[in-house]
Each structure stands twice: as structure tokens, then as C-alpha cells.
Design a protein around this motif. Structure first.
Motif, PDB file in Angstrom:
ATOM      1  N   TYR A 206       0.846  -1.198   0.000  1.00 18.81           N
ATOM      2  CA  TYR A 206       0.000   0.000   0.000  1.00 18.81           C
ATOM      3  C   TYR A 206       0.884   1.252   0.000  1.00 18.81           C
ATOM      4  O   TYR A 206       0.674   2.178  -0.768  1.00 18.81           O
TER       5      TYR A 206
ATOM      6  N   ALA B 275       0.584  -4.089 -10.722  1.00 17.66           N
ATOM      7  CA  ALA B 275      -0.667  -3.900  -9.977  1.00 17.66           C
ATOM      8  C   ALA B 275      -1.472  -2.737 -10.558  1.00 17.66           C
ATOM      9  O   ALA B 275      -2.696  -2.823 -10.691  1.00 17.66           O
TER      10      ALA B 275
ATOM     11  N   LEU C 230      -5.545  -2.200 -12.999  1.00 18.98           N
ATOM     12  CA  LEU C 230      -6.661  -1.401 -12.487  1.00 18.98           C
ATOM     13  C   LEU C 230      -7.801  -1.331 -13.488  1.00 18.98           C
ATOM     14  O   LEU C 230      -7.572  -1.316 -14.697  1.00 18.98           O
TER      15      LEU C 230
ATOM     16  N   TYR D 165      -9.990   7.917 -10.520  1.00 22.70           N
ATOM     17  CA  TYR D 165      -9.728   7.692  -9.102  1.00 22.70           C
ATOM     18  C   TYR D 165      -9.633   9.021  -8.385  1.00 22.70           C
ATOM     19  O   TYR D 165      -9.015   9.968  -8.872  1.00 22.70           O
TER      20      TYR D 165
ATOM     21  N   GLN E  73      -7.759   5.207  -2.984  1.00 21.77           N
ATOM     22  CA  GLN E  73      -8.719   4.539  -3.859  1.00 21.77           C
ATOM     23  C   GLN E  73      -7.987   3.704  -4.920  1.00 21.77           C
ATOM     24  O   GLN E  73      -8.417   2.601  -5.248  1.00 21.77           O
TER      25      GLN E  73
ATOM     26  N   ARG F 133      -6.625   0.523  -3.134  1.00 25.05           N
ATOM     27  CA  ARG F 133      -7.710  -0.428  -2.845  1.00 25.05           C
ATOM     28  C   ARG F 133      -8.196  -1.104  -4.121  1.00 25.05           C
ATOM     29  O   ARG F 133      -8.449  -2.301  -4.136  1.00 25.05           O
ATOM     30  N   SER F 134      -8.313  -0.335  -5.201  1.00 25.91           N
ATOM     31  CA  SER F 134      -8.762  -0.908  -6.472  1.00 25.91           C
ATOM     32  C   SER F 134      -7.752  -1.898  -7.033  1.00 25.91           C
ATOM     33  O   SER F 134      -8.116  -2.821  -7.747  1.00 25.91           O
ATOM     34  N   ALA F 135      -6.486  -1.689  -6.717  1.00 30.00           N
ATOM     35  CA  ALA F 135      -5.438  -2.603  -7.178  1.00 30.00           C
ATOM     36  C   ALA F 135      -5.405  -3.865  -6.333  1.00 30.00           C
ATOM     37  O   ALA F 135      -4.617  -4.767  -6.593  1.00 30.00           O
ATOM     38  N   GLY F 136      -6.245  -3.930  -5.314  1.00 32.36           N
ATOM     39  CA  GLY F 136      -6.299  -5.116  -4.470  1.00 32.36           C
ATOM     40  C   GLY F 136      -5.177  -5.193  -3.465  1.00 32.36           C
ATOM     41  O   GLY F 136      -4.844  -6.261  -2.970  1.00 32.36           O
ATOM     42  N   ILE F 137      -4.591  -4.053  -3.150  1.00 30.60           N
ATOM     43  CA  ILE F 137      -3.488  -4.022  -2.202  1.00 30.60           C
ATOM     44  C   ILE F 137      -4.051  -3.734  -0.820  1.00 30.60           C
ATOM     45  O   ILE F 137      -4.791  -2.775  -0.617  1.00 30.60           O
ATOM     46  N   ASP F 138      -3.690  -4.561   0.114  1.00 31.94           N
ATOM     47  CA  ASP F 138      -4.206  -4.478   1.474  1.00 31.94           C
ATOM     48  C   ASP F 138      -3.487  -3.384   2.261  1.00 31.94           C
ATOM     49  O   ASP F 138      -2.268  -3.324   2.269  1.00 31.94           O
TER      50      ASP F 138
ATOM     51  N   GLU G 220      -6.766 -12.872   8.301  1.00 35.04           N
ATOM     52  CA  GLU G 220      -8.192 -12.945   7.986  1.00 35.04           C
ATOM     53  C   GLU G 220      -9.022 -13.191   9.247  1.00 35.04           C
ATOM     54  O   GLU G 220     -10.100 -12.633   9.407  1.00 35.04           O
TER      55      GLU G 220
END
Length: 90
Positions: free
Chosen positions: A4, A39, A43, A48, A53, A56-61, A68
Motif C-alpha cells: 500500500y 498492480a 486497475l 480515481y 482509492q 484499494r482498487s489494485a487489491g493491495i491491502d 483474515e
């Protein structure tokens, strides 16, 4: 794997809102490593509002150190905190 913080670092001077192509170009201009570029190239092609944003859209936590099961426990705890005002005195 891109983090991130990595994504935010390479997009720090980008003016938002920005589309996918602008995001990728800015990261390339800033010298982002291949994992970050990969990454960002994945997208969806939308505008954006900010770097968060994009990440998050790139799937990065944002917090990869949280497992979990810890996320599930946090979600359960939050649900119980949202009690209607009229039920708080019960």
C-alpha cells in the motif's frame, strides 16, 4: 508484491481525479518497480479520487499484517458497537 505504501509513494505528486492511464504514467515517471506497475496496469479504467482509492482498487491491502481471522473478529466487534440509541439503555 506491491505494498500500500509503495503505491502511495509513487503516486504522491499525482493530481486527482486521475484515470488509470494517468496513474500508470505517473508511477512509471516516478520509477516504480515492476510489481507496483503490474498492480497499477491491472486497475479498472475509471477515474480515481485519490491514492488510497487506487491502492484499494489494485487489491493491495492497507494492513497486510492483520490476518483474515483478526479481520473477522474486528468485524464482529464493530457490529455489536452499532446499537440503536433506543436500545442502549436495555
Amino acid at each position: 508484491m506491491a505494498s500500500y505504501a509503495d503505491v502511495l509513494q509513487y503516486l504522491s505528486s499525482l493530481d486527482y481525479p486521475a484515470g488509470k492511464d494517468e496513474v500508470v504514467r505517473e508511477a512509471e515517471r516516478e520509477g516504480a518497480p515492476p510489481d507496483v506497475l503490474q498492480a497499477l496496469r491491472a486497475l479498472p479504467p475509471v477515474d480515481y479520487a485519490n491514492g488510497n482509492q487506487v491502492a484499494r482498487s489494485a487489491g493491495i491491502d492497507a494492513a497486510p499484517e492483520i490476518t483474515e481471522s483478526q479481520r473477522a473478529a474486528q468485524a464482529r466487534d464493530k457490529r455489536h458497537q452499532r446499537v440503536s440509541q433506543h436500545l442502549r439503555s436495555i
